[in-house]
Motif scaffolding. Structure first.
Motif, PDB file in Angstrom:
ATOM      1  N   VAL A  75       0.840  -1.349  -0.078  1.00 16.70           N
ATOM      2  CA  VAL A  75      -0.024   0.054  -0.220  1.00 16.70           C
ATOM      3  C   VAL A  75       0.804   1.330  -0.021  1.00 16.70           C
ATOM      4  O   VAL A  75       1.969   1.467   0.235  1.00 16.70           O
ATOM      5  CB  VAL A  75      -0.978   0.006   1.191  1.00 16.70           C
ATOM      6  CG1 VAL A  75      -1.900  -1.275   1.088  1.00 16.70           C
ATOM      7  CG2 VAL A  75      -0.045   0.182   2.487  1.00 16.70           C
ATOM      8  N   SER A  76       0.306   2.419  -0.468  1.00 16.81           N
ATOM      9  CA  SER A  76       1.058   3.584  -0.557  1.00 16.81           C
ATOM     10  C   SER A  76       0.828   4.581   0.710  1.00 16.81           C
ATOM     11  O   SER A  76       1.159   5.628   0.673  1.00 16.81           O
ATOM     12  CB  SER A  76       0.908   4.203  -1.756  1.00 16.81           C
ATOM     13  OG  SER A  76      -0.500   4.530  -2.058  1.00 16.81           O
ATOM     14  N   SER A  77      -0.087   4.419   1.429  1.00 15.68           N
ATOM     15  CA  SER A  77      -0.314   5.067   2.646  1.00 15.68           C
ATOM     16  C   SER A  77      -1.140   4.467   3.495  1.00 15.68           C
ATOM     17  O   SER A  77      -1.923   3.361   3.368  1.00 15.68           O
ATOM     18  CB  SER A  77      -1.180   6.371   2.188  1.00 15.68           C
ATOM     19  OG  SER A  77      -2.463   6.159   1.508  1.00 15.68           O
ATOM     20  N   GLY A  78      -1.074   4.904   4.748  1.00 16.27           N
ATOM     21  CA  GLY A  78      -2.029   4.379   5.905  1.00 16.27           C
ATOM     22  C   GLY A  78      -1.318   4.543   7.275  1.00 16.27           C
ATOM     23  O   GLY A  78      -0.266   5.110   7.537  1.00 16.27           O
ATOM     24  N   ASN A  79      -2.047   3.830   8.124  1.00 14.98           N
ATOM     25  CA  ASN A  79      -1.321   3.590   9.415  1.00 14.98           C
ATOM     26  C   ASN A  79      -0.871   2.589   9.825  1.00 14.98           C
ATOM     27  O   ASN A  79      -1.035   1.466   9.283  1.00 14.98           O
ATOM     28  CB  ASN A  79      -2.643   3.708  10.607  1.00 14.98           C
ATOM     29  CG  ASN A  79      -3.416   4.866  10.452  1.00 14.98           C
ATOM     30  OD1 ASN A  79      -3.000   6.054  10.379  1.00 14.98           O
ATOM     31  ND2 ASN A  79      -4.961   4.964  10.562  1.00 14.98           N
ATOM     32  N   TRP A  80       0.339   2.546  10.459  1.00  7.90           N
ATOM     33  CA  TRP A  80       1.245   1.605  10.776  1.00  7.90           C
ATOM     34  C   TRP A  80       1.655   1.470  12.341  1.00  7.90           C
ATOM     35  O   TRP A  80       1.487   2.389  12.984  1.00  7.90           O
ATOM     36  CB  TRP A  80       2.710   1.724  10.071  1.00  7.90           C
ATOM     37  CG  TRP A  80       3.529   2.878  10.604  1.00  7.90           C
ATOM     38  CD1 TRP A  80       3.292   4.055  10.091  1.00  7.90           C
ATOM     39  CD2 TRP A  80       4.586   2.866  11.685  1.00  7.90           C
ATOM     40  NE1 TRP A  80       4.345   4.868  10.839  1.00  7.90           N
ATOM     41  CE2 TRP A  80       5.000   4.315  11.610  1.00  7.90           C
ATOM     42  CE3 TRP A  80       5.015   1.962  12.460  1.00  7.90           C
ATOM     43  CZ2 TRP A  80       5.995   4.509  12.674  1.00  7.90           C
ATOM     44  CZ3 TRP A  80       5.831   2.336  13.235  1.00  7.90           C
ATOM     45  CH2 TRP A  80       6.344   3.627  13.419  1.00  7.90           C
ATOM     46  N   SER A  81       2.024   0.340  12.544  1.00  4.44           N
ATOM     47  CA  SER A  81       2.380   0.004  13.911  1.00  4.44           C
ATOM     48  C   SER A  81       3.329  -1.019  14.112  1.00  4.44           C
ATOM     49  O   SER A  81       3.319  -1.977  13.305  1.00  4.44           O
ATOM     50  CB  SER A  81       1.141  -0.276  14.899  1.00  4.44           C
ATOM     51  OG  SER A  81       0.525  -1.348  14.780  1.00  4.44           O
ATOM     52  N   ALA A  82       4.082  -1.154  15.179  1.00  2.00           N
ATOM     53  CA  ALA A  82       5.147  -2.090  15.536  1.00  2.00           C
ATOM     54  C   ALA A  82       5.082  -2.613  17.100  1.00  2.00           C
ATOM     55  O   ALA A  82       4.787  -1.523  17.685  1.00  2.00           O
ATOM     56  CB  ALA A  82       6.385  -1.824  15.025  1.00  2.00           C
ATOM     57  N   SER A  83       5.250  -3.732  17.175  1.00  3.24           N
ATOM     58  CA  SER A  83       5.193  -4.070  18.561  1.00  3.24           C
ATOM     59  C   SER A  83       6.062  -5.361  18.858  1.00  3.24           C
ATOM     60  O   SER A  83       6.253  -6.010  18.233  1.00  3.24           O
ATOM     61  CB  SER A  83       3.566  -4.369  19.197  1.00  3.24           C
ATOM     62  OG  SER A  83       3.228  -5.562  18.538  1.00  3.24           O
ATOM     63  N   SER A  84       6.524  -5.353  20.272  1.00  2.00           N
ATOM     64  CA  SER A  84       7.471  -6.329  20.874  1.00  2.00           C
ATOM     65  C   SER A  84       7.447  -6.084  22.246  1.00  2.00           C
ATOM     66  O   SER A  84       7.181  -4.851  22.673  1.00  2.00           O
ATOM     67  CB  SER A  84       8.891  -6.074  20.314  1.00  2.00           C
ATOM     68  OG  SER A  84       9.725  -6.787  21.073  1.00  2.00           O
ATOM     69  N   ASN A  85       7.724  -7.020  23.139  1.00  2.00           N
ATOM     70  CA  ASN A  85       7.987  -6.656  24.613  1.00  2.00           C
ATOM     71  C   ASN A  85       9.131  -5.920  25.060  1.00  2.00           C
ATOM     72  O   ASN A  85       9.123  -5.291  25.919  1.00  2.00           O
ATOM     73  CB  ASN A  85       8.049  -8.111  25.313  1.00  2.00           C
ATOM     74  CG  ASN A  85       6.659  -8.767  25.307  1.00  2.00           C
ATOM     75  OD1 ASN A  85       5.546  -8.262  25.310  1.00  2.00           O
ATOM     76  ND2 ASN A  85       6.791 -10.216  25.522  1.00  2.00           N
ATOM     77  N   THR A  86       9.933  -5.948  23.963  1.00  2.00           N
ATOM     78  CA  THR A  86      11.150  -5.115  24.239  1.00  2.00           C
ATOM     79  C   THR A  86      11.533  -4.168  23.013  1.00  2.00           C
ATOM     80  O   THR A  86      12.661  -3.980  22.703  1.00  2.00           O
ATOM     81  CB  THR A  86      12.616  -6.076  24.458  1.00  2.00           C
ATOM     82  OG1 THR A  86      12.872  -6.734  23.492  1.00  2.00           O
ATOM     83  CG2 THR A  86      12.164  -6.923  26.068  1.00  2.00           C
ATOM     84  N   LEU A  87      10.499  -3.299  22.487  1.00  2.00           N
ATOM     85  CA  LEU A  87      10.809  -2.801  21.354  1.00  2.00           C
ATOM     86  C   LEU A  87      11.835  -1.578  21.478  1.00  2.00           C
ATOM     87  O   LEU A  87      11.415  -0.843  22.609  1.00  2.00           O
ATOM     88  CB  LEU A  87       9.455  -2.072  21.212  1.00  2.00           C
ATOM     89  CG  LEU A  87       9.266  -1.457  19.670  1.00  2.00           C
ATOM     90  CD1 LEU A  87       9.232  -2.535  18.229  1.00  2.00           C
ATOM     91  CD2 LEU A  87       8.065  -0.730  19.380  1.00  2.00           C
TER      92      LEU A  87
END
Length: 104
Positions: free
Chosen positions: A78-90
């Protein structure tokens, strides 16, 4: 009195054991990005301090979900939008989105 103290100590011990058994909460970094002006696609990079589950989403869809990597990145479709990343120790300093490809 001794019975009350024993009961209180037992209750406190059970409560403390319950807290230590609680799962760790995942840290999350997120934002929005628009790469459509140059024709690029959204890429996400995530980094963590210790090996564990590391995942990212773009527009609510899983972009990657991996184990055994300190950092991982992938470009979406996709060329646009909302993103997120997660980890216990990000690691927030190593977690971000960028525009891949396109003009400019």
């Amino acid at each position: 009195m001794k019975r009350r103290l024993s009961t209180l100590a037992a209750t406190l011990l059970i409560a403390l054991l319950g807290l230590s058994a609680a799962p760790a909460l995942a840290a999350t970094e997120s934002g929005s990005i628009n790469c459509s002006a140059g024709g690029g696609k959204v890429g996400v990079r995530a980094e963590q301090q210790r090996l564990g589950a590391l995942s990212a989403t773009v527009n609510g869809s899983t972009l990657f979900s991996v184990n055994g990597y300190y950092h991982y990145s992938k470009t979406s479709l996709v060329s646009s939008g909302n993103w997120s990343a997660s980890s216990n120790t990000l690691l927030y300093s190593g977690t971000y989105a960028w525009c891949q490809g396109g003009i400019g």
